[in-house]
Design an enzyme around this catalytic site. Structure first.
Site, PDB file in Angstrom:
ATOM      1  N   PRO A  98      52.785   7.430 -39.694  1.00  0.00           N
ATOM      2  CA  PRO A  98      52.399   7.663 -38.099  1.00  0.00           C
ATOM      3  C   PRO A  98      51.549   6.399 -37.675  1.00  0.00           C
ATOM      4  O   PRO A  98      50.795   6.195 -38.355  1.00  0.00           O
ATOM      5  CB  PRO A  98      51.711   8.979 -38.046  1.00  0.00           C
ATOM      6  CG  PRO A  98      51.066   9.062 -39.614  1.00  0.00           C
ATOM      7  CD  PRO A  98      52.214   8.552 -40.413  1.00  0.00           C
ATOM      8  N   SER A 129      53.475  10.114 -34.492  1.00  0.00           N
ATOM      9  CA  SER A 129      51.962  10.212 -34.010  1.00  0.00           C
ATOM     10  C   SER A 129      51.924  11.203 -32.870  1.00  0.00           C
ATOM     11  O   SER A 129      52.644  10.974 -31.942  1.00  0.00           O
ATOM     12  CB  SER A 129      51.414   8.717 -33.983  1.00  0.00           C
ATOM     13  OG  SER A 129      50.129   9.079 -33.509  1.00  0.00           O
ATOM     14  N   TYR A 153      46.952  15.102 -34.541  1.00  0.00           N
ATOM     15  CA  TYR A 153      45.477  14.953 -34.527  1.00  0.00           C
ATOM     16  C   TYR A 153      45.120  16.360 -33.809  1.00  0.00           C
ATOM     17  O   TYR A 153      45.285  16.615 -32.643  1.00  0.00           O
ATOM     18  CB  TYR A 153      45.117  13.697 -33.607  1.00  0.00           C
ATOM     19  CG  TYR A 153      45.242  12.377 -34.296  1.00  0.00           C
ATOM     20  CD1 TYR A 153      44.562  12.314 -35.623  1.00  0.00           C
ATOM     21  CD2 TYR A 153      45.914  11.358 -33.806  1.00  0.00           C
ATOM     22  CE1 TYR A 153      44.752  11.055 -36.198  1.00  0.00           C
ATOM     23  CE2 TYR A 153      45.935   9.903 -34.678  1.00  0.00           C
ATOM     24  CZ  TYR A 153      45.200   9.988 -35.636  1.00  0.00           C
ATOM     25  OH  TYR A 153      45.166   8.834 -36.395  1.00  0.00           O
ATOM     26  N   THR A 179      46.224  15.056 -39.851  1.00  0.00           N
ATOM     27  CA  THR A 179      45.581  13.717 -40.278  1.00  0.00           C
ATOM     28  C   THR A 179      44.021  14.291 -40.214  1.00  0.00           C
ATOM     29  O   THR A 179      43.358  14.765 -39.166  1.00  0.00           O
ATOM     30  CB  THR A 179      45.697  12.747 -39.461  1.00  0.00           C
ATOM     31  OG1 THR A 179      47.353  12.308 -39.764  1.00  0.00           O
ATOM     32  CG2 THR A 179      44.889  11.536 -39.723  1.00  0.00           C
ATOM     33  N   LYS A 260      46.946  15.011 -44.607  1.00  0.00           N
ATOM     34  CA  LYS A 260      46.942  13.402 -44.554  1.00  0.00           C
ATOM     35  C   LYS A 260      45.700  13.051 -44.765  1.00  0.00           C
ATOM     36  O   LYS A 260      44.605  13.436 -43.817  1.00  0.00           O
ATOM     37  CB  LYS A 260      47.628  12.779 -43.479  1.00  0.00           C
ATOM     38  CG  LYS A 260      47.665  11.283 -43.355  1.00  0.00           C
ATOM     39  CD  LYS A 260      48.525  10.676 -42.436  1.00  0.00           C
ATOM     40  CE  LYS A 260      48.571   9.197 -42.460  1.00  0.00           C
ATOM     41  NZ  LYS A 260      47.648   8.633 -41.709  1.00  0.00           N
ATOM     42  N   HIS A 284      44.179   5.780 -44.503  1.00  0.00           N
ATOM     43  CA  HIS A 284      44.446   5.338 -43.357  1.00  0.00           C
ATOM     44  C   HIS A 284      44.361   3.906 -43.225  1.00  0.00           C
ATOM     45  O   HIS A 284      44.357   3.088 -42.433  1.00  0.00           O
ATOM     46  CB  HIS A 284      43.211   5.751 -42.314  1.00  0.00           C
ATOM     47  CG  HIS A 284      43.722   6.191 -40.905  1.00  0.00           C
ATOM     48  ND1 HIS A 284      44.077   7.254 -40.583  1.00  0.00           N
ATOM     49  CD2 HIS A 284      44.185   5.436 -39.867  1.00  0.00           C
ATOM     50  CE1 HIS A 284      44.466   7.411 -39.105  1.00  0.00           C
ATOM     51  NE2 HIS A 284      44.295   6.106 -38.833  1.00  0.00           N
ATOM     52  N   SER A 315      49.205   3.243 -47.642  1.00  0.00           N
ATOM     53  CA  SER A 315      47.967   2.368 -47.693  1.00  0.00           C
ATOM     54  C   SER A 315      48.142   1.394 -48.672  1.00  0.00           C
ATOM     55  O   SER A 315      48.025   1.262 -49.849  1.00  0.00           O
ATOM     56  CB  SER A 315      46.580   2.932 -48.031  1.00  0.00           C
ATOM     57  OG  SER A 315      46.376   4.096 -46.934  1.00  0.00           O
ATOM     58  N   GLY A 316      48.476   0.113 -47.983  1.00  0.00           N
ATOM     59  CA  GLY A 316      48.695  -1.106 -48.647  1.00  0.00           C
ATOM     60  C   GLY A 316      49.977  -1.589 -49.108  1.00  0.00           C
ATOM     61  O   GLY A 316      50.203  -2.525 -49.787  1.00  0.00           O
TER      62      GLY A 316
END
Ligand code: FNR
Length: 393
Positions: A98, A129, A153, A179, A260, A284, A315-316
């Site tokens: 997202p 999202s 959220y 999240t 998350k 994140h 992430s990454g």
């Protein structure tokens, strides 16, 4: 399924006609071109992270601390990258993480819709999202046969949270991803230096302005009073949830519920005990807290504690090799973040499709060359830890 590696054949055959790819083939190239294509404030919002961005860099570097062990004479002529996740039969373990400003990353201002169209074309699920330029129903309508999940959220207004979840159910999303790490915005020097926070400028609020519960909180219509929209949004956006809120979250939906931002095994156990169906190991992309721990370093303990419960990871991730390594460390599915946003900025839905196909082709061809024909062949034993190669314990 399979055949993802055929993308390279397509590219080489195009080359025989003098056609070379119009979009970069690697992450650094995508980032460089996207930087030139995006408005500076949008670029720095996407590319930046928390603090001196050490965690963000560590996320990507952590993959270098693992080497994949090649196995020969396996004859992995056909690879199966398919996964079953919460009743969804997916052609690959990749998903679109997202991202809240997708809309303004696309040249036409509708990047959420373009990303959904890329999901439809590739079978790669989109986690949509809460923060989007077009309402979740319109995003869902572009997904075709590909499943989507809705990322929540959680606002402080419980009735609004319920409304968002129920709209996601009605729109056909197949899971709710809550999240947890963004109830307050992390310290982001790049954005602070330009005093730029897109939502406070009215961006990505379509799920709020289209929501009946949110609209009732406003003095007039959102169109009449955009400043009131932003003020109301800022007042209810971030809910500092505790584990005591999990039964309530669980009660909102029968859809699979994922949490998350989980990086600690004890949090995995609490998630499972509280009725979550899966966890999503992520920091994140280093945008929230600059603590230095790469998400990949947290993954093995999260997988062990999950004890068979699905673990999504991001992430990454920058390459197909990264995807394969995350899978070998136990991720059930692997999320792509910034790379597809750059593809979107450069080429809309086509750009996202290019990035996804490139990641999948590389992952598929690595599995071919290294003799791992199925995802279940990829285990921690497929990897060797290289001391000094990254910040891993
Ligand atoms: C994000 N991410 C994010 N996560 C989320 O749960 N909801 C959101 O709205 C957003 N928004 C968002 C905006 C931008 C610009 C970025 C780059 C990221 C985090 C995202 O889902 C994912 O965790 C990271 O992007 C993964 O890190 P990499 O691969 O981008 O480095």
């Amino acid at each position: 399924m399979g055949g993802f590696g055929d993308y390279q054949l397509e590219i080489y055959l195009d080359g025989l006609r003098g056609v070379v790819p119009s979009l970069p083939m690697d992450f650094d190239g995508l980032a460089e071109r996207a930087r030139a294509a995006m408005p500076p404030s949008v670029w720095s919002y996407v590319a930046g992270g928390a603090g001196d961005e050490g965690t963000q860099r560590a996320n990507a570097r952590a993959f270098e601390a693992w080497g994949l062990v090649p196995r020969m004479m396996v004859g992995a002529t056909e690879r199966d990258l398919g996964v079953d996740l919460f009743g969804m039969t997916l052609p690959s373990p990749l998903f679109l993480a997202p991202v809240g400003v997708l809309g303004i990353c696309a040249q036409d201002g509708h990047g959420d819709l373009a990303t959904a169209r890329a999901a439809a074309r590739t079978g790669v699920p989109m986690v949509a999202s809460t923060l989007s330029e077009d309402p979740m129903e319109e995003v869902a309508a572009q997904l075709g046969g590909t499943p989507g999940l809705f990322q929540l959220y959680t606002p402080t207004d419980r009735a609004l949270a319920e409304s968002l979840v129920h709209r996601a159910e009605a729109a056909g999303y197949r899971g709710i991803v809550v999240t947890l790490d963004t109830w307050v915005t992390g310290w982001r020097p790049r954005d602070l230096a330009t005093a730029n926070f897109p939502q406070l400028r009215g961006h990505a609020l379509a799920n709020y302005t289209s929501d009946p519960v949110f609209r009732r909180l406003l003095p007039g219509t959102p169109e009449e009073d955009p400043e009131a929209v932003v003020a109301q949004w800022a007042g209810i956006f971030g809910n500092p949830l505790t584990w005591d809120d999990l039964p309530w979250l669980r009660s909102l939906t029968d859809l699979p519920l994922l949490l998350k931002g989980i990086c600690h095994p004890e949090d995995v156990r609490r998630a499972r005990d509280g009725g979550a169906d899966g966890v999503y190991c992520s920091n994140h992309g280093g945008r929230q807290a600059n603590g230095g721990l790469p998400a990949l370093a947290a993954l093995p303990a999260v997988v062990a504690a999950a004890d068979g419960m699905p673990v999504l990871f991001d992430s990454g991730v920058r390459s197909g090799a990264d995807v394969v390594k995350a899978l070998a460390l136990g991720a059930t599915a692997v999320g792509v973040g910034r790379p597809y946003v750059y593809g979107l900025a450069l080429g809309g839905a086509d750009g996202v499709v290019h990035v996804l196909r490139s990641l999948l082709a590389e992952a598929d061809l690595i599995m071919a060359v290294d003799g791992y024909p199925t995802l279940s062949d990829l285990t921690p034993k497929s990897l060797i830890h290289l001391p000094g190669g990254g910040a891993l314990p």
